[in-house]
Design a protein around this motif. Structure first.
Motif, PDB file in Angstrom:
ATOM      1  N   UNK A 652       0.833  -1.207   0.000  1.00 52.71           N
ATOM      2  CA  UNK A 652       0.000   0.000   0.000  1.00 52.71           C
ATOM      3  C   UNK A 652       0.868   1.257   0.000  1.00 52.71           C
ATOM      4  N   UNK A 653       1.939   1.235   0.803  1.00 47.26           N
ATOM      5  CA  UNK A 653       2.847   2.375   0.826  1.00 47.26           C
ATOM      6  C   UNK A 653       3.535   2.555  -0.526  1.00 47.26           C
ATOM      7  N   UNK A 654       3.826   1.445  -1.218  1.00 50.16           N
ATOM      8  CA  UNK A 654       4.408   1.536  -2.558  1.00 50.16           C
ATOM      9  C   UNK A 654       3.426   2.232  -3.508  1.00 50.16           C
ATOM     10  N   UNK A 655       2.144   1.870  -3.413  1.00 51.94           N
ATOM     11  CA  UNK A 655       1.135   2.474  -4.281  1.00 51.94           C
ATOM     12  C   UNK A 655       1.031   3.970  -4.051  1.00 51.94           C
ATOM     13  N   UNK A 656       1.192   4.401  -2.802  1.00 52.65           N
ATOM     14  CA  UNK A 656       1.138   5.831  -2.487  1.00 52.65           C
ATOM     15  C   UNK A 656       2.412   6.532  -2.942  1.00 52.65           C
ATOM     16  N   UNK A 657       3.545   5.909  -2.670  1.00 55.26           N
ATOM     17  CA  UNK A 657       4.846   6.502  -3.014  1.00 55.26           C
ATOM     18  C   UNK A 657       4.953   6.789  -4.507  1.00 55.26           C
ATOM     19  N   UNK A 658       4.460   5.866  -5.322  1.00 54.69           N
ATOM     20  CA  UNK A 658       4.551   6.027  -6.777  1.00 54.69           C
ATOM     21  C   UNK A 658       3.223   6.482  -7.392  1.00 54.69           C
ATOM     22  N   UNK A 659       2.280   6.870  -6.530  1.00 47.35           N
ATOM     23  CA  UNK A 659       0.996   7.449  -6.936  1.00 47.35           C
ATOM     24  C   UNK A 659       0.217   6.551  -7.914  1.00 47.35           C
ATOM     25  N   UNK A 660       0.344   5.245  -7.726  1.00 47.06           N
ATOM     26  CA  UNK A 660      -0.403   4.318  -8.567  1.00 47.06           C
ATOM     27  C   UNK A 660      -1.891   4.347  -8.244  1.00 47.06           C
ATOM     28  N   UNK A 661      -2.224   4.748  -7.033  1.00 49.11           N
ATOM     29  CA  UNK A 661      -3.629   4.777  -6.618  1.00 49.11           C
ATOM     30  C   UNK A 661      -4.447   5.748  -7.460  1.00 49.11           C
TER      31      UNK A 661
END
Length: 920
Positions: A652-661
């Protein structure tokens, strides 16, 4: 090659085992299993009395301590030893030194009948004299003493375990029968024949063997010869009255007429002189009582010297009430020379014998691993028997290696292969059906069944090597463990008192059911390390796990399942730019970004199937990376690293870090709010009271971790199962990947380890069905009784794990603040309602504090369970006498006190030992 009497569990149909017996594949369930014998050790030549041809393997030893010599030996065995066992280099860890042992093939040896008989007598004499016994019966037991080599010795030569270990002549370079030191062997055989003569009559007849001139004071008179004293220095000798083997050091200043040393230590002893001792105890009247005694170095029991962990293991304490035949002073023995037969070889030969139990055990276990490898019959010879040995070795073996690391890797490999198979083979299965099918294949219960069907349990090593129970061919056991196993009835139990791992003499031992499942995974991991997925798939096929991952399946799947709809606003191109990868099949990425809310409303597909696959993909990629990057990391820490890397929060933190969300396709009204709240918590970490006091961090919405996993699954399919491409894309996205130096344990685990290390007990209580505004929750109450303080915290969560983690994080914060700032600690406890301030007359003020924390959604414990006076809980428990049962067996009182303190939740007891003078 299985043990003679296998418990019937192995003959039960696998399906019946799995369906009719509870607890399969769990640690709680214990089962009685047999052991697999090493086929390559068997032979019948010892009893055939004919010439034999045996395979020879040279055994060389080099000590790291100057001046310590070890003789070279040759191992003679009927069958050819597996390559890795036959070409072995191994370090043996003695107490104060290390010996490098090497084994190498040296050709075929042909022994005639006489040489074979002499060699057998040498081996039987040395191994029984050093590590066993040469006599049965005793005067005290009323059973007549009998020399075990006095008549037919076939009963000590066991066909399933047949080989010879013979000394080599250092002056001969050839690798044939002439390189064997026949002089040493003949000396030992001559000693056996002399003992046969002594014990040929009903009463031992030592007297009259030789008639020496007693006035010849320049010679030392032994049992069968005379010599000058200096010839005996460091010579190995055999005591004719006990059958024990010693090393002669020098001549003593005492004679047999001197005061018996034991008289100084034993009050009221009946022996006043050495001569009297031997006459009364052994009916031996010494013929040369005036000649000096010899100072001897006694032999000792063998030790497990395979592991550096056991380097400092002692020789064991002398049992209470044990009296020696002769008194030992500083580990030395005084003995009349006329009771000794010189074996006329130096102590470097004798010293080497102490290496054989451990060395031969390692050779035997490598042969066992090679035997399992041949059963699996994978066509790649590069699979190492050492790695297979690691895969069948549990932590109980106390080796420098165990199956745990390979089990972790094998678990990920198995999950990945099965997930790929199900995903491609059944395109119409939804995520729930796929998960259920995967569990049916890879669950511990299923793996247990596969293992039992292929008799893997017989290969598992589940107890530390005990050299005292190891037997060389021709050696009689002095530590028997008779078989009392009820093999026809009680083969399964949940009794916690069952001793796991200990073998009886028929090879039966109790084993945790889960150990079999773990071993299956470890074997898969071992083959993956050596041969990649191809080798791992071969193991699965051998086990009966029928999965296939073929390129043909990928083509069929892509043509039937991939979506062609493209979203607006260039979503695909933007995501590809962030990933640094351009999809060949754009529909795969679209599917990976589509939330189930769109599936229900319009599109008819979602990321759930790809998430199922991507979960296994990231699991194997991260586990493989950690396995190879941290080769010296123990199994426990490797598990922690994996848990910290492979979890929804990390993704989840990866998705936020790279703005995939931002590219998630959905139609959910509540989802953006939850994501925004989580993103804000990461991008703007708050230092308010919630973080300071509760450490209750907001967990990432599951959808964020799911979309990361689904993208990984999409790339894998797009690249036709090329894991290296997926890793090349995801490694930079996942960086920095956790390392042992930066590893943070989960709060509950950290708290539990701190309590164990510090000597405090952790109280745990969980309550289901707690009503909260956001639904029913589980409440966990954790408490720790320190020396002067009782700490209590409560936490809530959707599961017991979450609730305990919440409470543990607060307790850890309490402990940290108390240690570094006690005054701040008291303030925080008062603010949170854990302590009612002594001067708190305003109840409303206290209630205001609780309202603040209620608004923050933090669960606090009640004031009545707050800080108390020193020893309050302890004092309360001592209001009345306590009746506590204590077992009086070895360790019972200590264990009873420990359990008592844990029951009352006192700090763990400390034990201190001191010498005291006894006053009669």
């Amino acid at each position: 090659c299985l043990s003679v009497e296998e418990p019937p569990l192995e003959s039960v149909n696998k399906t019946d085992v799995l369906t009719s017996l509870a607890g399969v594949g769990t640690t709680k369930r214990k089962e009685l299993h047999g052991t697999t014998r090493v086929c390559g050790l068997s032979g019948t030549w010892a009893s055939e009395r004919t010439a034999v041809k045996l395979q020879g393997y040279r055994m060389k030893f080099l000590c790291d301590q100057v001046g310590q010599k070890y003789s070279n030996f040759v191992l003679l065995i009927d069958k050819t030893i597996a390559h890795e066992a036959a070409n072995l280099d191994i370090d043996l860890f003695l107490h104060d030194k290390m010996v490098k042992a090497s084994v190498s093939p040296c050709g075929l040896f042909e022994l005639d009948v006489q040489q074979l008989e002499q060699a057998k007598l040498f081996q039987a004499l040395l191994f029984n004299g050093l590590f066993g016994k040469l006599f049965t019966g005793s005067k005290s037991s009323g059973v007549p003493r009998e020399f075990i080599l006095s008549k037919d010795d076939t009963f000590i030569w066991n066909n399933p375990n047949m080989y010879l270990i013979l000394p080599m002549d250092p002056t001969v370079e050839s690798h044939d029968i002439s390189c064997i030191n026949w002089r040493v062997i003949d000396e030992a055989a001559t000693a056996v024949k002399l003992l046969r003569k002594i014990y040929s009559e009903e009463k031992m007849n030592i007297l009259g063997i030789l008639d020496f001139d007693q006035n010849d004071e320049d010679l030392i008179h032994l049992a069968n010869t005379s010599c000058e004293a200096h010839f005996l220095r460091n010579v190995v000798v055999l005591a004719v009255h006990t059958g024990k083997i010693y090393t002669a050091l020098h001549v003593a200043d005492l004679s047999a007429n001197s005061t018996f040393d034991g008289a100084a230590d034993e009050k009221g002893t009946e022996f006043h002189t050495f001569a009297e001792y031997f006459e009364k105890k052994y009916d031996i009247v010494l013929r040369h009582p005036s000649q000096p005694l010899l100072v001897l170095k006694p032999s000792h029991r063998p030790h497990n010297i395979l592991s550096s962990k056991l380097r400092d293991e002692g020789n064991g304490e002398k049992k209470k009430g044990d009296t020696s035949d002769i008194t030992k002073a500083n580990n030395r023995v005084h003995m009349p020379p006329e009771l000794l037969i010189p074996l006329n070889f130096s102590d470097d030969i004798l010293r080497t014998f102490y290496l054989f139990p451990s060395l031969m055990h390692r050779i035997e276990t490598l042969m066992l691993a090679s035997q399992l490898k041949s059963e699996i019959s994978y066509d790649d010879s590069n699979v190492s028997s050492f790695l297979i040995l690691e895969a069948i070795t549990t932590l109980r073996c106390s080796e420098d290696f165990s199956m745990e690391r390979l089990e972790l890797l094998g678990d990920s490999v198995l999950k990945y292969v099965v997930s790929c198979h199900l995903f491609l083979k059944f395109p119409n299965m939804d995520e729930g059906q796929l998960t259920s099918s995967r569990v049916d294949i890879i669950s511990n219960a299923a793996l247990y069944g596969f293992g039992i069907e292929h008799k893997i349990q017989g290969y598992i090593r589940d107890a530390a090597f005990d050299p005292r129970r190891w037997l060389a061919p021709g050696q009689l056991s002095i530590h028997p463990v008779p078989c009392n196993c009820r093999v026809n009835s009680e083969v399964v139990t949940e009794d916690i008192n069952v001793k796991v791992g200990q073998l009886c003499d028929k090879g039966h031992r109790w084993m945790c059911s889960k150990t079999i499942s773990d071993c299956v995974e470890a074997i898969i991991g071992a083959y993956y390390v050596e041969g990649g997925l191809r080798a791992a798939m071969a193991v699965l096929k051998w086990l009966g796990i029928n999965v296939e991952v073929e390129e043909e399946l990928i083509g069929q799947f892509l043509s039937a399942s991939v979506q062609t709809y493209l979203p607006k606003n260039d979503v695909i191109e933007k995501v590809e730019a962030k990933l640094g990868y351009v999809f060949l099949m754009k529909g795969l990425l679209l599917e990976a970004l589509t939330h189930p809310s769109l599936q229900e409303s319009a599109e008819g597909y979602s990321y759930e199937r790809l998430e199922f696959l991507g979960d296994a993909v990231l699991d194997i990629l991260l586990t493989r990376h950690l396995f190879y990057s941290h080769k010296d990391t123990d199994e426990g820490e490797l598990t922690d690293l994996r848990s910290a890397s492979v979890n929804n929060e990390n993704f989840a933190q990866l998705a936020v870090k790279h703005k995939l969300y931002q590219f998630l396709q959905h139609s959910s009204g509540k989802l953006p709010e939850n994501i925004t709240e989580y993103v804000d918590s990461l991008e703007n970490p708050s230092m308010d009271k919630v973080n300071l006091l509760s450490d209750a961090a907001l967990r990432g919405p599951k959808v964020l971790g799911d979309v990361v996993e689904s993208i990984a699954g999409a790339i894998l399919i797009d690249r036709k199962l090329d894991l290296e491409v997926v890793w090349g894309i995801f490694k930079p996205l996942l960086s920095p990947i956790v390392t042992p130096e930066k590893l943070e344990l989960p709060p509950f685990r950290e708290l539990l380890e701190w309590c164990n290390k510090s000597g405090y007990f952790l109280g745990i209580k969980c309550t289901d069905g707690i009503k909260r505004t956001d639904g029913d929750k589980i409440e966990a109450t954790l408490d720790v009784q320190l020396k002067e303080t009782l700490l209590v915290r409560q936490g809530c969560g959707k599961s017991k794990k979450d609730a305990k983690a919440h409470a543990a994080s607060m307790l850890l914060k309490d402990l940290e603040v108390q240690q570094f700032n006690p005054s701040m600690f008291d303030f925080l406890l008062q603010v949170e309602g854990l302590i009612v301030p002594k001067n708190a007359s305003n109840t409303q003020q206290f209630q205001d504090h609780r309202n603040i924390f209620d608004a923050m959604d933090i669960q606090l414990s009640t004031p009545t369970r707050g800080k108390r006076s020193a020893g309050s809980k302890i004092a309360a428990s001592l209001d009345k006498p306590v009746d506590w049962p204590v077992r009086m067996s070895k360790g019972g009182p200590r264990a009873g006190l420990y359990e008592f303190c844990k029951k009352l939740q006192w700090p763990a007891p400390n034990f201190d030992c001191a010498k005291v003078a006894c006053v009669n």
